[in-house]
Design an enzyme around this catalytic site. Structure first.
Site, PDB file in Angstrom:
ATOM      1  N   GLY A 149       0.841  -1.196   0.000  1.00 50.58           N
ATOM      2  CA  GLY A 149       0.000   0.000   0.000  1.00 50.58           C
ATOM      3  C   GLY A 149       0.871   1.239   0.000  1.00 50.58           C
ATOM      4  N   TRP A 174      -8.265  -2.883  -2.547  1.00 54.69           N
ATOM      5  CA  TRP A 174      -8.838  -1.622  -2.057  1.00 54.69           C
ATOM      6  C   TRP A 174      -9.085  -0.629  -3.191  1.00 54.69           C
ATOM      7  CZ3 TRP A 174     -10.551  -2.159   2.665  1.00 54.69           C
ATOM      8  CH2 TRP A 174      -9.906  -3.070   3.517  1.00 54.69           C
ATOM      9  N   ASP A 258      -0.720  13.256  -6.429  1.00 58.97           N
ATOM     10  CA  ASP A 258      -0.681  14.651  -5.935  1.00 58.97           C
ATOM     11  C   ASP A 258      -2.052  15.298  -6.124  1.00 58.97           C
ATOM     12  OD1 ASP A 258       1.975  14.518  -5.197  1.00 58.97           O
ATOM     13  OD2 ASP A 258       2.736  15.456  -7.038  1.00 58.97           O
ATOM     14  N   GLY A 260      -4.910  13.591  -6.654  1.00 61.44           N
ATOM     15  CA  GLY A 260      -5.885  12.809  -5.886  1.00 61.44           C
ATOM     16  C   GLY A 260      -5.937  13.256  -4.439  1.00 61.44           C
ATOM     17  N   GLU A 381      -5.286   7.124  -0.293  1.00 66.87           N
ATOM     18  CA  GLU A 381      -4.505   8.064  -1.123  1.00 66.87           C
ATOM     19  C   GLU A 381      -3.287   8.614  -0.375  1.00 66.87           C
ATOM     20  OE1 GLU A 381      -6.268  10.331  -4.136  1.00 66.87           O
ATOM     21  OE2 GLU A 381      -8.122   9.171  -4.141  1.00 66.87           O
ATOM     22  N   SER A 384      -1.530   9.550   6.674  1.00 65.22           N
ATOM     23  CA  SER A 384      -0.973  10.808   7.206  1.00 65.22           C
ATOM     24  C   SER A 384       0.544  10.695   7.359  1.00 65.22           C
ATOM     25  CB  SER A 384      -1.621  11.139   8.552  1.00 65.22           C
ATOM     26  OG  SER A 384      -2.976  11.481   8.348  1.00 65.22           O
TER      27      SER A 384
HETATM   28  N1  CAA Z   1       5.659  13.409  -9.127  1.00 65.55           N
HETATM   29  C1  CAA Z   1       6.482  12.880 -10.062  1.00 65.55           C
HETATM   30  N2  CAA Z   1       7.487  12.007  -9.775  1.00 65.55           N
HETATM   31  C2  CAA Z   1       7.647  11.669  -8.486  1.00 65.55           C
HETATM   32  C3  CAA Z   1       6.838  12.188  -7.443  1.00 65.55           C
HETATM   33  C4  CAA Z   1       5.808  13.098  -7.824  1.00 65.55           C
HETATM   34  N3  CAA Z   1       5.003  13.625  -6.904  1.00 65.55           N
HETATM   35  N4  CAA Z   1       7.218  11.659  -6.271  1.00 65.55           N
HETATM   36  C5  CAA Z   1       8.246  10.856  -6.534  1.00 65.55           C
HETATM   37  N5  CAA Z   1       8.515  10.855  -7.874  1.00 65.55           N
HETATM   38  C6  CAA Z   1       9.581  10.135  -8.567  1.00 65.55           C
HETATM   39  C7  CAA Z   1      10.939  10.464  -7.930  1.00 65.55           C
HETATM   40  O1  CAA Z   1      11.496  11.623  -8.513  1.00 65.55           O
HETATM   41  C8  CAA Z   1      11.751   9.221  -8.234  1.00 65.55           C
HETATM   42  O2  CAA Z   1      12.210   9.310  -9.550  1.00 65.55           O
HETATM   43  P1  CAA Z   1      13.648   8.657  -9.959  1.00 65.55           P
HETATM   44  O3  CAA Z   1      13.525   7.186  -9.710  1.00 65.55           O
HETATM   45  O4  CAA Z   1      13.808   9.033 -11.397  1.00 65.55           O
HETATM   46  O5  CAA Z   1      14.658   9.308  -9.048  1.00 65.55           O
HETATM   47  C9  CAA Z   1      10.712   8.098  -8.206  1.00 65.55           C
HETATM   48  O6  CAA Z   1       9.430   8.726  -8.378  1.00 65.55           O
HETATM   49  C10 CAA Z   1      10.733   7.331  -6.911  1.00 65.55           C
HETATM   50  O7  CAA Z   1      10.425   8.256  -5.872  1.00 65.55           O
HETATM   51  P2  CAA Z   1      10.952   8.088  -4.393  1.00 65.55           P
HETATM   52  O8  CAA Z   1      12.405   7.766  -4.416  1.00 65.55           O
HETATM   53  O9  CAA Z   1      10.488   9.291  -3.634  1.00 65.55           O
HETATM   54  O10 CAA Z   1      10.147   6.786  -3.920  1.00 65.55           O
HETATM   55  P3  CAA Z   1       9.944   6.244  -2.446  1.00 65.55           P
HETATM   56  O11 CAA Z   1       9.660   4.809  -2.572  1.00 65.55           O
HETATM   57  O12 CAA Z   1      11.042   6.682  -1.543  1.00 65.55           O
HETATM   58  O13 CAA Z   1       8.647   7.051  -1.890  1.00 65.55           O
HETATM   59  C11 CAA Z   1       6.290   7.409  -1.703  1.00 65.55           C
HETATM   60  C12 CAA Z   1       7.498   7.158  -2.601  1.00 65.55           C
HETATM   61  C13 CAA Z   1       6.097   8.911  -1.608  1.00 65.55           C
HETATM   62  C14 CAA Z   1       6.400   6.816  -0.321  1.00 65.55           C
HETATM   63  C15 CAA Z   1       5.194   6.731  -2.507  1.00 65.55           C
HETATM   64  O14 CAA Z   1       5.418   5.340  -2.555  1.00 65.55           O
HETATM   65  C16 CAA Z   1       3.813   7.003  -1.986  1.00 65.55           C
HETATM   66  O15 CAA Z   1       3.259   8.074  -2.244  1.00 65.55           O
HETATM   67  N6  CAA Z   1       3.221   6.014  -1.284  1.00 65.55           N
HETATM   68  C17 CAA Z   1       1.823   6.093  -0.908  1.00 65.55           C
HETATM   69  C18 CAA Z   1       0.985   5.417  -1.952  1.00 65.55           C
HETATM   70  C19 CAA Z   1      -0.408   5.897  -1.927  1.00 65.55           C
HETATM   71  O16 CAA Z   1      -0.684   7.083  -1.725  1.00 65.55           O
HETATM   72  N7  CAA Z   1      -1.335   5.008  -2.213  1.00 65.55           N
HETATM   73  C20 CAA Z   1      -2.700   5.376  -2.334  1.00 65.55           C
HETATM   74  C21 CAA Z   1      -3.374   4.456  -3.302  1.00 65.55           C
HETATM   75  S1  CAA Z   1      -4.546   5.211  -4.309  1.00 65.55           S
HETATM   76  C22 CAA Z   1      -6.004   5.191  -3.465  1.00 65.55           C
HETATM   77  O17 CAA Z   1      -6.081   5.046  -2.285  1.00 65.55           O
HETATM   78  C23 CAA Z   1      -7.110   5.470  -4.386  1.00 65.55           C
HETATM   79  C24 CAA Z   1      -8.448   5.113  -3.932  1.00 65.55           C
HETATM   80  O18 CAA Z   1      -8.997   4.177  -4.418  1.00 65.55           O
HETATM   81  C25 CAA Z   1      -9.183   6.028  -3.001  1.00 65.55           C
END
Ligand code: CAA
Length: 400
Positions: A149, A174, A258, A260, A381, A384
């Site tokens: 997740g 989910w 972002d 969402g 999404e 916190s």
């Molecule tokens: N926009 C564009 N690119 C992005 C970005 C963004 N906002 N954030 C990260 N990236 C890119 C990074 O630049 C990086 O690129 P490179 O590999 O080229 O360097 C790549 O993505 C990997 O990023 P990170 O190194 O930051 O990755 P991470 O694993 O350390 O962290 C995280 C990522 C922020 C924790 C991410 O995994 C995350 O947001 N997790 C939460 C997932 C989530 O929100 N799930 C919700 C599911 S959807 C849902 O709930 C819908 C529903 O049905 C209601």
């Protein structure tokens, strides 16, 4: 788009939050229509859909007829061609009325229409937007898996290319709108060792062979929304359905989230406002120790705190939406809006429940449902904790 003219300053009501900005007539109409629909249609039915865990089908269909499923879709494909500010103004009201209807529309617009608009080819837009804009085809976004997740980079669903097709295998969990969707954006890895560079995004049509809907997820709150597992078993997807470039899928996923998160922040503001409305109505209509509850200082301070923090979260949310509309970076602002709004939604639900006392835990008031709905906003999404992680990564010393 907004004009920052400052010529039309509102000082009260929801639109008053956008001080110094001229709100176009289209947006005002959409807001007014959403508000009326919330009061007349959504609020009276919200408890029933929660209790029965039934999808608010007639409400979603009525909103589709009003064009609300095509807010972001371009006019040439039957949409309204509006922006995220319009979506935010409408969604707050819809969520104030019924959070299950709200998340259905939020996912459809923010997690499907938005990435299709940003990353889709003209051919993909022509193919998918007419159905999405009219509401004939509901949208879903499938990234989460049973074991992944928050750590979205570790997804295990795979894709391999064979000629002009991609073959998808894996299970998503989910997934909002999952069993009702006509168009789904999903993510799969070509090779987990490639990490973010190995992930692809696909727009899939669930009528294709190899796709099936798995178990329905039973939830604490937002119980009327459709939440299921999705199974891809050797599903053959045409190469023309790849969204963006090969290996760009993770960035598309994050960029989409972002937006969402602005949608869920909006939902949380709507839930918090519903809690405040109920608390004020109760406090003004009930007496204790010989005076109105509203005249009790402990109660009035709770109401003041709720109103102030809701307004602050609304401003953060509108700012994030406007940054997205301006094409500016908004990851930090979207996460701040979601973190702040989902925390006040939970605090407002708790304070409203305390003001109601025993009436708040009974089914005769909406507070008990709002209390459960608010909790979900801190989870989906991006929890916190994930929002704090994103915010902290963007905070730099201010040396100005
Ligand atoms: N926009 C564009 N690119 C992005 C970005 C963004 N906002 N954030 C990260 N990236 C890119 C990074 O630049 C990086 O690129 P490179 O590999 O080229 O360097 C790549 O993505 C990997 O990023 P990170 O190194 O930051 O990755 P991470 O694993 O350390 O962290 C995280 C990522 C922020 C924790 C991410 O995994 C995350 O947001 N997790 C939460 C997932 C989530 O929100 N799930 C919700 C599911 S959807 C849902 O709930 C819908 C529903 O049905 C209601």
């Amino acid at each position: 788009m907004l004009e920052s003219t400052g010529t039309e300053i509102e000082s009260s009501g929801r639109l008053g939050a956008i001080l110094g900005v001229s709100v176009p007539e289209t947006h005002r109409q959409m807001y007014a229509e959403a508000k009326q629909f919330a009061d007349e249609v959504l609020i009276p039915a919200a408890d029933l859909h929660d209790r029965e865990e039934s999808f608010p089908e007639s409400q979603v269909n009525a909103l589709a007829e009003k064009g609300f499923l095509g807010i972001l879709a371009p006019e040439q494909y039957g949409g309204m061609g509006l922006d995220n500010l319009a979506l935010t103004l409408a969604l707050e009201e819809i969520n104030r009325g019924c959070a299950s209807t709200g998340v259905t529309l939020s996912v459809h617009n923010s997690l499907l229409s938005s990435p299709l608009l940003h990353f889709g080819t003209e051919e993909q837009k022509e193919r998918f937007f007419p159905g999405l804009a009219s509401g004939k085809s509901l949208g879903a976004y499938a990234i989460t898996e049973p074991d992944h997740g928050s750590d979205a980079l570790s997804i295990e669903t795979t894709c391999r290319k064979e000629g002009d097709e991609w073959i998808l295998n894996g299970t998503k969990a989910w997934i909002t709108n999952g069993s009702r969707a006509g168009t789904i954006i999903t993510f799969a890895t070509m090779d987990p060792a490639l990490r973010s560079k190995g992930i692809n995004a696909f727009v899939v049509d669930p009528s294709m062979p190899g796709f099936s809907v798995g178990k329905k997820e039973l939830k604490l709150g937002i119980r009327g929304s459709d939440t299921v597992q999705l199974v891809f078993d050797e599903m053959r997807v045409p190469a023309a359905n790849l969204l963006g470039e090969e290996g760009q899928g993770f960035k598309i996923a994050m960029h989409t989230l972002d937006g969402g998160r602005v949608g869920i922040a909006t939902q949380a503001v709507g839930i918090a406002q519903a809690c405040l409305d109920a608390a004020v109505e109760f406090a003004e209509g009930h007496e204790m120790f010989g005076r109105r509850l509203a005249d009790n200082q402990l109660v009035s301070h709770k109401i003041a705190d709720m109103a102030t923090r809701i307004e602050a979260s609304r401003l953060l949310t509108l700012r994030a939406a406007m940054l997205k509309d301006a094409g500016a970076p908004h990851s930090r602002q979207a996460s701040m809006a979601k973190l702040s709004a989902s925390e006040i939604a939970n605090d407002a639900a708790r304070m409203a429940l305390e003001i109601h006392g025993g009436a708040g835990i009974g089914r005769q008031s909406p507070i008990e449902r709002l209390f459960r709905d608010a909790k979900i906003c801190e989870i989906y999404e991006g929890t916190s904790q994930i929002q704090r992680l994103v915010i902290a990564r963007h905070v730099r010393p201010d040396r100005s």
